[in-house]
Design a protein around this motif. Structure first.
Motif, PDB file in Angstrom:
ATOM      1  N   GLU A  10       0.838  -1.186   0.000  1.00 14.48           N
ATOM      2  CA  GLU A  10       0.000   0.000   0.000  1.00 14.48           C
ATOM      3  C   GLU A  10       0.879   1.243   0.000  1.00 14.48           C
ATOM      4  O   GLU A  10       1.924   1.296   0.618  1.00 14.48           O
ATOM      5  N   ALA A  11       0.461   2.266  -0.740  1.00 16.02           N
ATOM      6  CA  ALA A  11       1.211   3.529  -0.771  1.00 16.02           C
ATOM      7  C   ALA A  11       1.185   4.153   0.623  1.00 16.02           C
ATOM      8  O   ALA A  11       0.171   4.137   1.320  1.00 16.02           O
ATOM      9  N   GLU A  12       2.311   4.707   1.006  1.00 19.25           N
ATOM     10  CA  GLU A  12       2.398   5.339   2.318  1.00 19.25           C
ATOM     11  C   GLU A  12       1.954   6.793   2.215  1.00 19.25           C
ATOM     12  O   GLU A  12       2.268   7.483   1.263  1.00 19.25           O
ATOM     13  N   SER A  13       1.212   7.237   3.194  1.00 21.82           N
ATOM     14  CA  SER A  13       0.871   8.652   3.234  1.00 21.82           C
ATOM     15  C   SER A  13       2.042   9.384   3.860  1.00 21.82           C
ATOM     16  O   SER A  13       2.633   8.938   4.831  1.00 21.82           O
ATOM     17  N   ALA A  14       2.389  10.499   3.259  1.00 22.04           N
ATOM     18  CA  ALA A  14       3.530  11.262   3.761  1.00 22.04           C
ATOM     19  C   ALA A  14       3.210  12.743   3.682  1.00 22.04           C
ATOM     20  O   ALA A  14       2.554  13.206   2.752  1.00 22.04           O
ATOM     21  N   VAL A  15       3.664  13.475   4.678  1.00 20.13           N
ATOM     22  CA  VAL A  15       3.485  14.916   4.672  1.00 20.13           C
ATOM     23  C   VAL A  15       4.509  15.509   3.712  1.00 20.13           C
ATOM     24  O   VAL A  15       5.706  15.255   3.838  1.00 20.13           O
ATOM     25  N   PRO A  16       4.071  16.291   2.703  1.00 16.10           N
ATOM     26  CA  PRO A  16       5.022  16.871   1.761  1.00 16.10           C
ATOM     27  C   PRO A  16       6.057  17.718   2.478  1.00 16.10           C
ATOM     28  O   PRO A  16       5.757  18.449   3.418  1.00 16.10           O
ATOM     29  N   GLN A  17       7.296  17.623   2.029  1.00 17.63           N
ATOM     30  CA  GLN A  17       8.372  18.386   2.636  1.00 17.63           C
ATOM     31  C   GLN A  17       8.986  19.297   1.588  1.00 17.63           C
ATOM     32  O   GLN A  17       9.046  18.954   0.406  1.00 17.63           O
ATOM     33  N   ALA A  18       9.422  20.472   2.004  1.00 20.23           N
ATOM     34  CA  ALA A  18      10.084  21.397   1.093  1.00 20.23           C
ATOM     35  C   ALA A  18      11.484  20.860   0.788  1.00 20.23           C
ATOM     36  O   ALA A  18      12.273  20.621   1.687  1.00 20.23           O
ATOM     37  N   LEU A  19      11.763  20.657  -0.487  1.00 18.24           N
ATOM     38  CA  LEU A  19      13.049  20.132  -0.909  1.00 18.24           C
ATOM     39  C   LEU A  19      13.731  21.146  -1.818  1.00 18.24           C
ATOM     40  O   LEU A  19      13.074  21.939  -2.492  1.00 18.24           O
ATOM     41  N   PRO A  20      15.064  21.138  -1.868  1.00 17.90           N
ATOM     42  CA  PRO A  20      15.773  22.111  -2.702  1.00 17.90           C
ATOM     43  C   PRO A  20      15.385  21.964  -4.170  1.00 17.90           C
ATOM     44  O   PRO A  20      15.213  20.850  -4.668  1.00 17.90           O
ATOM     45  N   ASP A  21      15.226  23.091  -4.864  1.00 16.08           N
ATOM     46  CA  ASP A  21      14.919  23.076  -6.291  1.00 16.08           C
ATOM     47  C   ASP A  21      16.227  23.282  -7.054  1.00 16.08           C
ATOM     48  O   ASP A  21      16.799  24.368  -7.051  1.00 16.08           O
ATOM     49  N   THR A  22      16.700  22.212  -7.690  1.00 16.75           N
ATOM     50  CA  THR A  22      17.975  22.279  -8.405  1.00 16.75           C
ATOM     51  C   THR A  22      17.774  22.296  -9.918  1.00 16.75           C
ATOM     52  O   THR A  22      18.713  22.070 -10.675  1.00 16.75           O
ATOM     53  N   ARG A  23      16.564  22.561 -10.364  1.00 16.47           N
ATOM     54  CA  ARG A  23      16.254  22.513 -11.794  1.00 16.47           C
ATOM     55  C   ARG A  23      17.160  23.443 -12.605  1.00 16.47           C
ATOM     56  O   ARG A  23      17.715  23.043 -13.638  1.00 16.47           O
TER      57      ARG A  23
END
Length: 229
Positions: A10-23
């Motif tokens: 089953e997919a785990e529910s996770a609280v979105p986290q701010a991650l660095p944008d390296t685009r």
């Protein structure tokens, strides 16, 4: 370089986290990367996919695809390839490579930490020198696992022991010539490119994501480049 078998979870529910944008950073280096890295790494992508048992007609997802070192050989095998990367420039270069060989590859700008696909969407998923660089590497492996069908395969290719890599040893030696006490970059914790260099950790992270029958293989290329798959 055999990929592990997958059994549904089953997919785990996770609280979105701010991650660095390296685009933007990847966009800037994309052309040089395509010339110096992608061209020389397609052999590894092909070898990995053959060992993983990818077959014509299978639906394959390439995460953090860059300009196609894994996607191009997958398309050559005859798989239905979807390539995702955060860099539009990388994906444009991938499409240009595919076009030169009349290969069809579906490219989409996407964050590998949060794949915009339903569960069980692919027969296999892979990442070559991609998820090893992710700030939240465990989360990206969970996402890879989530979108693969039961019985499918997940393939992760990452650098091995940094002390066995010739170009890094050369760099350390150069620094030691002016700073004799320098023993290389700190490895506790390891820098992102080497966070999966320990085969036990790689196996553990794959198992934690819900994968079964996990296999880790090491390939040492000429000039001392060690790879974990």
């Amino acid at each position: 370089m055999a990929a592990p078998h997958y059994r549904r979870r089953e997919a785990e529910s996770a609280v979105p986290q701010a991650l660095p944008d390296t685009r933007e950073a990847w966009d800037r280096i994309a052309s040089g990367y395509d010339r110096t890295n992608t061209e020389t790494q397609i052999w590894l992508g092909n070898e990995s996919l053959v060992r993983a048992g990818l077959r014509p007609g299978r639906r394959f997802l390439d995460i953090a695809s860059g300009s196609g070192a894994l996607s191009i050989p997958a398309a050559r095998i005859g798989a239905e390839v979807v390539a995702v990367d955060q860099s539009p420039v990388m994906l444009r270069l991938l499409r240009e490579r595919a076009s030169r060989e009349s290969l069809e590859i579906d490219t989409r700008v996407m964050d590998g930490h949060a794949l915009a696909f339903d569960e069980d969407s692919f027969d296999a998923a892979g990442s070559q020198f991609g998820v090893m660089l992710f700030p939240d590497m465990p989360r990206s492996i969970r996402e890879m696992t989530r979108v693969v069908k039961p019985g499918g395969r997940v393939l992760v290719i990452a650098y091995g022991d940094p002390h066995q890599i010739d170009f890094l040893a050369f760099l350390v030696g150069a620094v030691q010539s002016v700073r004799p006490g320098f023993n290389g970059p700190p490895m506790d914790p390891p820098p992102l490119p080497f966070q999966l260099s320990d085969p036990e950790r790689l196996a553990r992270e794959l198992a934690k994501a819900g994968l079964k029958d996990v296999t880790v293989e090491t390939i040492t290329r000429k000039h001392g480049l060690q790879l974990r798959c």
